[in-house]
Design an enzyme around this catalytic site. Sequence first.
Site, PDB file in Angstrom:
ATOM      1  N   HIS A   1      13.978   4.923  -3.973  1.00 32.98           N
ATOM      2  CA  HIS A   1      12.952   3.921  -4.274  1.00 32.98           C
ATOM      3  C   HIS A   1      11.639   4.646  -4.547  1.00 32.98           C
ATOM      4  O   HIS A   1      10.644   4.465  -3.873  1.00 32.98           O
ATOM      5  CB  HIS A   1      12.808   2.990  -3.065  1.00 32.98           C
ATOM      6  CG  HIS A   1      11.900   1.839  -3.280  1.00 32.98           C
ATOM      7  ND1 HIS A   1      11.939   1.034  -4.383  1.00 32.98           N
ATOM      8  CD2 HIS A   1      10.917   1.326  -2.505  1.00 32.98           C
ATOM      9  CE1 HIS A   1      11.018   0.088  -4.264  1.00 32.98           C
ATOM     10  NE2 HIS A   1      10.381   0.252  -3.144  1.00 32.98           N
TER      11      HIS A   1
ATOM     12  N   ASN B   1       4.776   6.321   9.486  1.00 39.01           N
ATOM     13  CA  ASN B   1       5.864   5.353   9.630  1.00 39.01           C
ATOM     14  C   ASN B   1       7.097   5.933  10.330  1.00 39.01           C
ATOM     15  O   ASN B   1       7.900   5.183  10.889  1.00 39.01           O
ATOM     16  CB  ASN B   1       6.204   4.756   8.263  1.00 39.01           C
ATOM     17  CG  ASN B   1       5.134   3.763   7.815  1.00 39.01           C
ATOM     18  OD1 ASN B   1       4.275   3.387   8.601  1.00 39.01           O
ATOM     19  ND2 ASN B   1       5.179   3.347   6.560  1.00 39.01           N
TER      20      ASN B   1
ATOM     21  N   ARG C   1      12.364  -6.616 -10.666  1.00 35.25           N
ATOM     22  CA  ARG C   1      11.196  -6.309 -11.516  1.00 35.25           C
ATOM     23  C   ARG C   1      11.637  -6.062 -12.955  1.00 35.25           C
ATOM     24  O   ARG C   1      11.057  -6.598 -13.905  1.00 35.25           O
ATOM     25  CB  ARG C   1      10.466  -5.078 -10.956  1.00 35.25           C
ATOM     26  CG  ARG C   1       9.685  -5.400  -9.698  1.00 35.25           C
ATOM     27  CD  ARG C   1       8.909  -4.219  -9.160  1.00 35.25           C
ATOM     28  NE  ARG C   1       8.043  -4.675  -8.070  1.00 35.25           N
ATOM     29  CZ  ARG C   1       7.774  -3.972  -6.977  1.00 35.25           C
ATOM     30  NH1 ARG C   1       8.284  -2.763  -6.823  1.00 35.25           N
ATOM     31  NH2 ARG C   1       6.984  -4.461  -6.035  1.00 35.25           N
TER      32      ARG C   1
ATOM     33  N   ILE D   1      12.737  -2.178   5.288  1.00 29.00           N
ATOM     34  CA  ILE D   1      11.882  -2.293   4.096  1.00 29.00           C
ATOM     35  C   ILE D   1      10.757  -1.249   4.128  1.00 29.00           C
ATOM     36  O   ILE D   1      10.194  -0.891   3.101  1.00 29.00           O
ATOM     37  CB  ILE D   1      11.273  -3.718   3.990  1.00 29.00           C
ATOM     38  CG1 ILE D   1      12.375  -4.789   3.957  1.00 29.00           C
ATOM     39  CG2 ILE D   1      10.394  -3.847   2.753  1.00 29.00           C
ATOM     40  CD1 ILE D   1      11.862  -6.216   3.740  1.00 29.00           C
ATOM     41  N   THR D   2      10.439  -0.770   5.322  1.00 35.10           N
ATOM     42  CA  THR D   2       9.312   0.157   5.481  1.00 35.10           C
ATOM     43  C   THR D   2       9.476   1.386   4.581  1.00 35.10           C
ATOM     44  O   THR D   2      10.553   1.966   4.500  1.00 35.10           O
ATOM     45  CB  THR D   2       9.213   0.580   6.962  1.00 35.10           C
ATOM     46  OG1 THR D   2       9.076  -0.591   7.759  1.00 35.10           O
ATOM     47  CG2 THR D   2       8.025   1.503   7.187  1.00 35.10           C
ATOM     48  N   ASN D   3       8.370   1.780   3.941  1.00 39.97           N
ATOM     49  CA  ASN D   3       8.366   2.943   3.040  1.00 39.97           C
ATOM     50  C   ASN D   3       7.896   4.218   3.743  1.00 39.97           C
ATOM     51  O   ASN D   3       7.193   4.123   4.735  1.00 39.97           O
ATOM     52  CB  ASN D   3       7.422   2.658   1.864  1.00 39.97           C
ATOM     53  CG  ASN D   3       8.122   1.897   0.765  1.00 39.97           C
ATOM     54  OD1 ASN D   3       9.242   2.214   0.410  1.00 39.97           O
ATOM     55  ND2 ASN D   3       7.454   0.878   0.226  1.00 39.97           N
TER      56      ASN D   3
ATOM     57  N   ALA E   1       5.018  -8.348  11.514  1.00 36.49           N
ATOM     58  CA  ALA E   1       4.643  -9.720  11.132  1.00 36.49           C
ATOM     59  C   ALA E   1       3.447  -9.685  10.188  1.00 36.49           C
ATOM     60  O   ALA E   1       2.536 -10.504  10.272  1.00 36.49           O
ATOM     61  CB  ALA E   1       4.340 -10.552  12.374  1.00 36.49           C
ATOM     62  N   GLY E   2       3.443  -8.720   9.296  1.00 30.85           N
ATOM     63  CA  GLY E   2       2.362  -8.592   8.321  1.00 30.85           C
ATOM     64  C   GLY E   2       2.636  -9.453   7.103  1.00 30.85           C
ATOM     65  O   GLY E   2       3.190 -10.560   7.209  1.00 30.85           O
TER      66      GLY E   2
ATOM     67  N   ARG F   1       1.071   0.941   1.519  1.00 26.34           N
ATOM     68  CA  ARG F   1       0.295   1.853   0.667  1.00 26.34           C
ATOM     69  C   ARG F   1      -1.073   1.308   0.319  1.00 26.34           C
ATOM     70  O   ARG F   1      -1.242   0.120   0.130  1.00 26.34           O
ATOM     71  CB  ARG F   1       1.056   2.042  -0.664  1.00 26.34           C
ATOM     72  CG  ARG F   1       2.059   3.137  -0.610  1.00 26.34           C
ATOM     73  CD  ARG F   1       2.373   3.623  -1.997  1.00 26.34           C
ATOM     74  NE  ARG F   1       3.236   2.726  -2.730  1.00 26.34           N
ATOM     75  CZ  ARG F   1       3.548   2.919  -4.011  1.00 26.34           C
ATOM     76  NH1 ARG F   1       3.067   3.946  -4.671  1.00 26.34           N
ATOM     77  NH2 ARG F   1       4.353   2.079  -4.625  1.00 26.34           N
TER      78      ARG F   1
HETATM   79  N1  APR Z   1       5.703  -1.896  15.807  1.00 30.66           N
HETATM   80  C1  APR Z   1       5.679  -3.148  15.291  1.00 30.66           C
HETATM   81  N2  APR Z   1       4.862  -3.528  14.302  1.00 30.66           N
HETATM   82  C2  APR Z   1       4.040  -2.604  13.808  1.00 30.66           C
HETATM   83  C3  APR Z   1       3.998  -1.272  14.288  1.00 30.66           C
HETATM   84  C4  APR Z   1       4.883  -0.935  15.340  1.00 30.66           C
HETATM   85  N3  APR Z   1       4.922   0.292  15.855  1.00 30.66           N
HETATM   86  N4  APR Z   1       3.061  -0.589  13.580  1.00 30.66           N
HETATM   87  C5  APR Z   1       2.533  -1.453  12.693  1.00 30.66           C
HETATM   88  N5  APR Z   1       3.106  -2.672  12.843  1.00 30.66           N
HETATM   89  C6  APR Z   1       2.851  -3.909  12.132  1.00 30.66           C
HETATM   90  C7  APR Z   1       1.372  -4.129  11.799  1.00 30.66           C
HETATM   91  O1  APR Z   1       0.678  -4.642  12.931  1.00 30.66           O
HETATM   92  C8  APR Z   1       1.468  -5.137  10.658  1.00 30.66           C
HETATM   93  O2  APR Z   1       1.400  -6.474  11.115  1.00 30.66           O
HETATM   94  O3  APR Z   1       3.488  -3.882  10.869  1.00 30.66           O
HETATM   95  C9  APR Z   1       2.859  -4.883  10.065  1.00 30.66           C
HETATM   96  C10 APR Z   1       2.826  -4.391   8.634  1.00 30.66           C
HETATM   97  O4  APR Z   1       2.298  -5.403   7.859  1.00 30.66           O
HETATM   98  P1  APR Z   1       1.373  -5.156   6.595  1.00 30.66           P
HETATM   99  O5  APR Z   1       0.358  -4.122   6.942  1.00 30.66           O
HETATM  100  O6  APR Z   1       0.901  -6.473   6.115  1.00 30.66           O
HETATM  101  O7  APR Z   1       2.387  -4.472   5.538  1.00 30.66           O
HETATM  102  P2  APR Z   1       3.436  -5.183   4.572  1.00 30.66           P
HETATM  103  O8  APR Z   1       2.789  -5.468   3.273  1.00 30.66           O
HETATM  104  O9  APR Z   1       4.131  -6.269   5.283  1.00 30.66           O
HETATM  105  O10 APR Z   1       4.435  -3.940   4.299  1.00 30.66           O
HETATM  106  C11 APR Z   1       5.174  -3.356   5.353  1.00 30.66           C
HETATM  107  O11 APR Z   1       6.873  -2.535   3.867  1.00 30.66           O
HETATM  108  O12 APR Z   1       6.871  -2.343   1.533  1.00 30.66           O
HETATM  109  C12 APR Z   1       6.730  -1.693   2.749  1.00 30.66           C
HETATM  110  O13 APR Z   1       5.219   0.061   2.148  1.00 30.66           O
HETATM  111  C13 APR Z   1       5.338  -1.139   2.854  1.00 30.66           C
HETATM  112  O14 APR Z   1       5.808   0.213   4.743  1.00 30.66           O
HETATM  113  C14 APR Z   1       5.201  -0.987   4.325  1.00 30.66           C
HETATM  114  C15 APR Z   1       5.981  -2.167   4.891  1.00 30.66           C
END
Ligand code: APR
Length: 320
Positions: free
Chosen positions: A176, A96, A152, A119-121, A11-12, A83
């Site tokens: 990617h 990750n 893009r 989506i995670t990298n 929920a970031g 990143r």
């Molecule tokens: N389980 C659930 N949520 C988690 C965990 C986990 N084990 N570890 C981290 N998180 C949550 C964090 O608490 C945070 O709220 O994942 C969220 C990530 O949010 P952001 O740090 O805001 O990152 P965001 O910009 O949303 O990008 C997320 O997508 O594009 C890719 O590289 C980027 O890998 C990254 C991902």
Amino acid sequence: MARHKIALIGAGQIGGTLAHLVGLKELGDVVLFDIAEGIPQGKGLDIAESAPVDGFDAKYQGANDYADIAGADVIIVTAGVPRKPGMSRDDLLGINLKVMEAVGNGIKQYAPNAFVICITNPLDAMVWALQKFSGLAPEKIVGMAGVLDSARFRHFLAEEFNVSVEDVTAFVLGGHGDDMVPLVRYSTVAGVPLPDLVKMGWTTQEKLDAMVERTRKGGGEIVNLLKTGSAFYAPAASAIAMAESYLRDKKRVLPCAAYLTGQYGIKDMFVGVPIVIGSNGVERIVEVSFSGDEKAMFEKSVASVQGLVDACKQINPALA
Ligand code: APR
């Protein structure tokens, strides 16, 4: 018919934007899951309070327990660490990978029939690991990369030509990473391929090459500007297009990281290729033919993905 249930794991920045877009597009009810307590609940409530203003109906629930994702139709995974300046997507691998294990176990236990978008990298390796950890059928899990990379490229092209983004199509293949493969031959303005537009004097080869290079480094450009995180509006919009194609059985042809079983000569890997997404998940993988140069670029990109997958297997031998 009951509303669809969409679970957002993470929920970031991207997760919150996804939650907002799901509501605005009335795709279904939302469960926002995160390990951080309060954030998914707070973002869910904030968006729910915007619904009367914008006039959409969707329920929002914040969650810290995987039991709450039970029965989700679609799951979009952004959990993990984004990143920071100077970091490559690959630097994120070890951190990750552990997150994917936890998320995969949660999906396996509570939502094994969902269509999952990762989506995670580093994307191509993380979606591969998530499929292994979750045990999902390969046609029910895809990685979001190509829609974003081609968006893009389309943006840069539309700006250069001063035409509507709607009339610009772009075709980006491969992993990617910075060696992704934007295929200019298959990218067009209203059906006219880019090499023809160079001949017509709309742009020069040098400018086109520069736009291809900017596309490849598009993620890094945003990271350097933001300094505290990575892109989130365009990644979220891209994943929503994929979710919508599944939920509404639109059968859109979208470039996504999909599990290959011999297509393009590749097996047991997720690589960015054009696919059809419909109510059965990945319904078709489109195989295009390459010219000599394009084949070499694609193979280089696939080799990078293979390197990341091998690194995952070394970190976690259970994946080997
Ligand atoms: N389980 C659930 N949520 C988690 C965990 C986990 N084990 N570890 C981290 N998180 C949550 C964090 O608490 C945070 O709220 O994942 C969220 C990530 O949010 P952001 O740090 O805001 O990152 P965001 O910009 O949303 O990008 C997320 O997508 O594009 C890719 O590289 C980027 O890998 C990254 C991902």
